[in-house]
Design a protein around this motif. Structure first.
Motif, PDB file in Angstrom:
ATOM      1  N   VAL A  99      -4.081  -6.510  -3.411  1.00  0.00           N
ATOM      2  CA  VAL A  99      -4.932  -5.675  -2.569  1.00  0.00           C
ATOM      3  C   VAL A  99      -4.653  -4.195  -2.824  1.00  0.00           C
ATOM      4  CG1 VAL A  99      -5.274  -4.949  -0.173  1.00  0.00           C
ATOM      5  CG2 VAL A  99      -5.388  -7.384  -0.774  1.00  0.00           C
ATOM      6  N   ALA A 100      -3.378  -3.840  -2.920  1.00  0.00           N
ATOM      7  CA  ALA A 100      -3.030  -2.441  -3.185  1.00  0.00           C
ATOM      8  C   ALA A 100      -3.574  -1.988  -4.534  1.00  0.00           C
ATOM      9  CB  ALA A 100      -1.507  -2.262  -3.129  1.00  0.00           C
ATOM     10  N   LEU A 101      -3.459  -2.835  -5.544  1.00  0.00           N
ATOM     11  CA  LEU A 101      -3.959  -2.488  -6.874  1.00  0.00           C
ATOM     12  C   LEU A 101      -5.482  -2.361  -6.867  1.00  0.00           C
ATOM     13  CD1 LEU A 101      -1.699  -4.910  -8.952  1.00  0.00           C
ATOM     14  CD2 LEU A 101      -1.555  -2.406  -8.965  1.00  0.00           C
ATOM     15  N   LEU A 102      -6.178  -3.245  -6.145  1.00  0.00           N
ATOM     16  CA  LEU A 102      -7.630  -3.187  -6.100  1.00  0.00           C
ATOM     17  C   LEU A 102      -8.122  -1.951  -5.358  1.00  0.00           C
ATOM     18  CD1 LEU A 102      -8.413  -6.940  -5.299  1.00  0.00           C
ATOM     19  CD2 LEU A 102      -8.825  -5.766  -7.472  1.00  0.00           C
ATOM     20  N   ARG A 103      -7.480  -1.612  -4.266  1.00  0.00           N
ATOM     21  CA  ARG A 103      -7.937  -0.481  -3.452  1.00  0.00           C
ATOM     22  C   ARG A 103      -7.585   0.859  -4.078  1.00  0.00           C
ATOM     23  NH1 ARG A 103      -6.235  -2.733   2.612  1.00  0.00           N
ATOM     24  NH2 ARG A 103      -7.473  -4.666   2.478  1.00  0.00           N
ATOM     25  N   GLY A 104      -6.680   0.848  -5.047  1.00  0.00           N
ATOM     26  CA  GLY A 104      -6.252   2.107  -5.656  1.00  0.00           C
ATOM     27  C   GLY A 104      -7.166   2.622  -6.738  1.00  0.00           C
ATOM     28  N   GLY A 105      -8.223   1.884  -7.074  1.00  0.00           N
ATOM     29  CA  GLY A 105      -9.126   2.320  -8.126  1.00  0.00           C
ATOM     30  C   GLY A 105      -8.962   1.480  -9.375  1.00  0.00           C
ATOM     31  N   GLU A 106      -9.822   1.714 -10.353  1.00  0.00           N
ATOM     32  CA  GLU A 106      -9.795   0.937 -11.596  1.00  0.00           C
ATOM     33  C   GLU A 106      -8.539   1.244 -12.396  1.00  0.00           C
ATOM     34  OE1 GLU A 106     -13.445   0.094 -14.133  1.00  0.00           O
ATOM     35  OE2 GLU A 106     -12.369   1.555 -15.381  1.00  0.00           O
ATOM     36  N   LEU A 107      -7.904   0.185 -12.909  1.00  0.00           N
ATOM     37  CA  LEU A 107      -6.716   0.325 -13.745  1.00  0.00           C
ATOM     38  C   LEU A 107      -7.088   0.179 -15.212  1.00  0.00           C
ATOM     39  CD1 LEU A 107      -3.991  -1.858 -11.948  1.00  0.00           C
ATOM     40  CD2 LEU A 107      -4.145   0.633 -11.962  1.00  0.00           C
ATOM     41  N   ASP A 167      -0.416   8.719 -10.883  1.00  0.00           N
ATOM     42  CA  ASP A 167      -1.637   8.147 -11.449  1.00  0.00           C
ATOM     43  C   ASP A 167      -1.333   7.241 -12.631  1.00  0.00           C
ATOM     44  OD1 ASP A 167      -3.331   9.266  -9.617  1.00  0.00           O
ATOM     45  OD2 ASP A 167      -3.834  11.010 -10.843  1.00  0.00           O
ATOM     46  N   SER A 168      -0.214   7.472 -13.325  1.00  0.00           N
ATOM     47  CA  SER A 168       0.234   6.594 -14.395  1.00  0.00           C
ATOM     48  C   SER A 168       1.609   6.059 -14.032  1.00  0.00           C
ATOM     49  CB  SER A 168       0.294   7.338 -15.733  1.00  0.00           C
ATOM     50  OG  SER A 168      -0.994   7.762 -16.133  1.00  0.00           O
ATOM     51  N   PHE A 169       1.803   4.744 -14.191  1.00  0.00           N
ATOM     52  CA  PHE A 169       3.066   4.140 -13.777  1.00  0.00           C
ATOM     53  C   PHE A 169       3.241   2.800 -14.474  1.00  0.00           C
ATOM     54  CE2 PHE A 169      -0.258   2.815 -10.911  1.00  0.00           C
ATOM     55  CZ  PHE A 169      -0.036   1.469 -10.670  1.00  0.00           C
ATOM     56  N   ASP A 170       4.460   2.281 -14.411  1.00  0.00           N
ATOM     57  CA  ASP A 170       4.751   0.947 -14.940  1.00  0.00           C
ATOM     58  C   ASP A 170       4.535  -0.050 -13.801  1.00  0.00           C
ATOM     59  OD1 ASP A 170       5.793  -1.422 -15.928  1.00  0.00           O
ATOM     60  OD2 ASP A 170       7.568  -0.500 -16.808  1.00  0.00           O
ATOM     61  N   ALA A 171       3.640  -1.001 -14.002  1.00  0.00           N
ATOM     62  CA  ALA A 171       3.335  -1.973 -12.946  1.00  0.00           C
ATOM     63  C   ALA A 171       4.548  -2.801 -12.574  1.00  0.00           C
ATOM     64  CB  ALA A 171       2.187  -2.879 -13.385  1.00  0.00           C
ATOM     65  N   LEU A 215       0.831  -1.205   0.000  1.00  0.00           N
ATOM     66  CA  LEU A 215       0.000   0.000   0.000  1.00  0.00           C
ATOM     67  C   LEU A 215       0.864   1.253   0.000  1.00  0.00           C
ATOM     68  CD1 LEU A 215      -2.739  -1.144   2.537  1.00  0.00           C
ATOM     69  CD2 LEU A 215      -3.079  -0.718   0.095  1.00  0.00           C
ATOM     70  N   ASP A 216       1.958   1.227   0.739  1.00  0.00           N
ATOM     71  CA  ASP A 216       2.869   2.373   0.788  1.00  0.00           C
ATOM     72  C   ASP A 216       3.524   2.607  -0.571  1.00  0.00           C
ATOM     73  OD1 ASP A 216       4.339   4.422   2.423  1.00  0.00           O
ATOM     74  OD2 ASP A 216       6.060   3.218   1.786  1.00  0.00           O
ATOM     75  N   VAL A 217       3.986   1.521  -1.201  1.00  0.00           N
ATOM     76  CA  VAL A 217       4.599   1.644  -2.521  1.00  0.00           C
ATOM     77  C   VAL A 217       3.579   2.165  -3.525  1.00  0.00           C
ATOM     78  CG1 VAL A 217       5.619   0.390  -4.459  1.00  0.00           C
ATOM     79  CG2 VAL A 217       6.360  -0.115  -2.126  1.00  0.00           C
ATOM     80  N   TYR A 218       2.371   1.609  -3.487  1.00  0.00           N
ATOM     81  CA  TYR A 218       1.346   2.048  -4.427  1.00  0.00           C
ATOM     82  C   TYR A 218       1.025   3.524  -4.238  1.00  0.00           C
ATOM     83  CZ  TYR A 218      -2.692   1.686  -7.500  1.00  0.00           C
ATOM     84  OH  TYR A 218      -3.574   1.851  -8.543  1.00  0.00           O
ATOM     85  N   GLY A 219       1.009   3.954  -2.980  1.00  0.00           N
ATOM     86  CA  GLY A 219       0.739   5.360  -2.706  1.00  0.00           C
ATOM     87  C   GLY A 219       1.811   6.295  -3.232  1.00  0.00           C
ATOM     88  N   ARG A 271      -0.590 -11.352  -2.881  1.00  0.00           N
ATOM     89  CA  ARG A 271      -1.878 -10.876  -2.370  1.00  0.00           C
ATOM     90  C   ARG A 271      -1.778  -9.427  -1.903  1.00  0.00           C
ATOM     91  NH1 ARG A 271      -3.992 -12.988   3.155  1.00  0.00           N
ATOM     92  NH2 ARG A 271      -3.891 -15.065   2.207  1.00  0.00           N
ATOM     93  N   ALA A 272      -0.675  -9.103  -1.241  1.00  0.00           N
ATOM     94  CA  ALA A 272      -0.490  -7.728  -0.788  1.00  0.00           C
ATOM     95  C   ALA A 272      -0.488  -6.761  -1.965  1.00  0.00           C
ATOM     96  CB  ALA A 272       0.814  -7.612   0.001  1.00  0.00           C
ATOM     97  N   ALA A 273       0.213  -7.131  -3.034  1.00  0.00           N
ATOM     98  CA  ALA A 273       0.241  -6.274  -4.228  1.00  0.00           C
ATOM     99  C   ALA A 273      -1.147  -6.191  -4.864  1.00  0.00           C
ATOM    100  CB  ALA A 273       1.251  -6.825  -5.228  1.00  0.00           C
TER     101      ALA A 273
END
Length: 364
Positions: free
Chosen positions: A331-339, A97-101, A89-93, A327-329
């Motif tokens: 969860v972060a992707l899901l909680r961050g909004g639609e990709l 808004d645009s990034f390389d997964a 979650l910290d890394v995702y934050g 799973r941690a990754a």
């Protein structure tokens, strides 16, 4: 050049077992499982270098696998999940808004591995650079480059061991292995080999896996919404099964080697003793004979024949660790909004798997 998944699909369509350039490739699901589950006929002693426990057979493998399993037990790994989720979650934050997964994935991989093994954060930049070097060397197919990168990683491991390693690494350094007359300490070479096996392959594989997961979410919005609801209700089993199925569809764990101990026939192919085989996991996980449409998402229906983590005595001992990191990754992707994808993702070229780049943008 052709990407590994397309190459596997085409090869499997021709035959489940093939011979080319002096070695054999096993592409089919049933055939791959047969090879993986019969170490008496298909030996793992294929490397010129010490490989603990991947390059071992029989009782030697059993003794060293017991060491590995102690350090990767659920009792040790499962309590780390809250930290893994916080890291992701910290890394995702920190992403725009645009990034390389894959960039997101490499940061999650390094930080979760460092948390588990107790490595100082000062090694992060060096480990991230190593991931990039290793991917480039694999992509090149140049053995001298891959050997140099392997030695580079061994150098990092040796410095970490000498530099007051964290609790998990210190526990391995001070561990013992069963011998005929009792127990003996692990040698320095064995410790380095184990840590290499745990991390050098895992860092790249987790990076590619997270890129594949992000690409799937960005191109399957209805499934992503279902998984978002699973996260909201705490259905971690559904999340973990989804990860297994996404990686079955696009498996970045390409292949393992074996060597025949006697003449054997597989899928009508007569293979002599001493022959080198490659278990082609990516193709085996897309075998229409096992899964019907290999791109159809069916976590429950496909679970029994999924070979993402291998099979037999060498089945991946780090499955729990990898699943919790992924799973941690997720969860972060899901909680961050639609990709959504930004343009087109770039596939890696064989002999690497997954994507070289997965440019995405998020809609909050």
């Amino acid at each position: 050049m052709t990407d590994a998944r397309t190459l596997g699909d085409r090869s499997l369509a021709r035959c489940p077992v093939s011979h080319d350039n002096g070695s054999w490739s096993v592409w089919g699901n049933d055939e791959a499982r047969r090879v993986a589950e019969d170490p008496h006929v298909f030996s793992s002693r294929v490397s010129r270098h010490l490989s603990v426990p991947n390059g071992m057979d029989g009782d030697e493998h059993r003794r060293f696998r017991a060491v590995i399993d102690r350090h990767l037990s659920d009792d040790i790994i499962v309590p780390l999940y809250p930290d893994f989720e916080h890291i992701a979650l910290d890394v995702y934050g920190s992403m725009g808004d645009s990034f390389d997964a894959n960039v997101f994935g490499s940061l999650v991989a390094v930080r979760c591995q460092s948390r588990w093994l107790g490595w100082d954060a000062g090694y992060e930049d060096e480990l991230l650079a190593w991931i990039a070097d290793n991917q480039a060397a694999t992509r090149s197919g140049d053995y001298s480059r891959t050997a140099a990168v392997a030695e580079q990683f061994d150098s990092i491991i040796r410095r970490i061991i000498a530099d007051q390693p964290g609790e998990a690494t210190a526990a391995l350094v001070n561990d013992t292995v069963e011998e005929a007359d009792g127990e003996r300490p692990l040698t320095h070479a064995e410790v380095v080999s184990i840590l290499r096996n745990w991390t050098s392959g895992d860092l790249g594989s987790i990076t590619y896996s997270i890129g594949i997961v992000a690409h799937f979410l960005a191109t399957h919005h209805s499934i992503a919404e279902e998984l978002r609801r699973c996260d909201e209700t705490g259905d971690t089993r559904a999340l973990d099964m989804a990860l297994d199925e996404i990686l079955r569809i696009d498996d970045p764990f390409l292949a393992n080697r074996r060597r025949t101990t006697r003449d054997v026939t597989i899928a009508g192919q007569d293979i002599p003793a001493g022959a080198l085989l490659h278990i082609q996991w990516t193709a085996a996980n897309r075998d229409p004979r096992a899964f019907g449409d290999p791109d159809a998402y069916n976590p429950e229906g496909n679970a029994a024949r999924n070979l993402v983590y291998g099979a037999g005595p060498h089945v991946c001992p780090g499955r729990t660790l990898s699943t919790l990191e992924l799973r941690a990754a997720l969860v972060a992707l899901l909680r961050g909004g639609e990709l959504t994808l930004v343009g087109h993702a770039t596939r890696e070229e064989s002999p690497a798997g997954g994507y070289a780049a997965v440019p995405v943008t998020r809609v909050r």
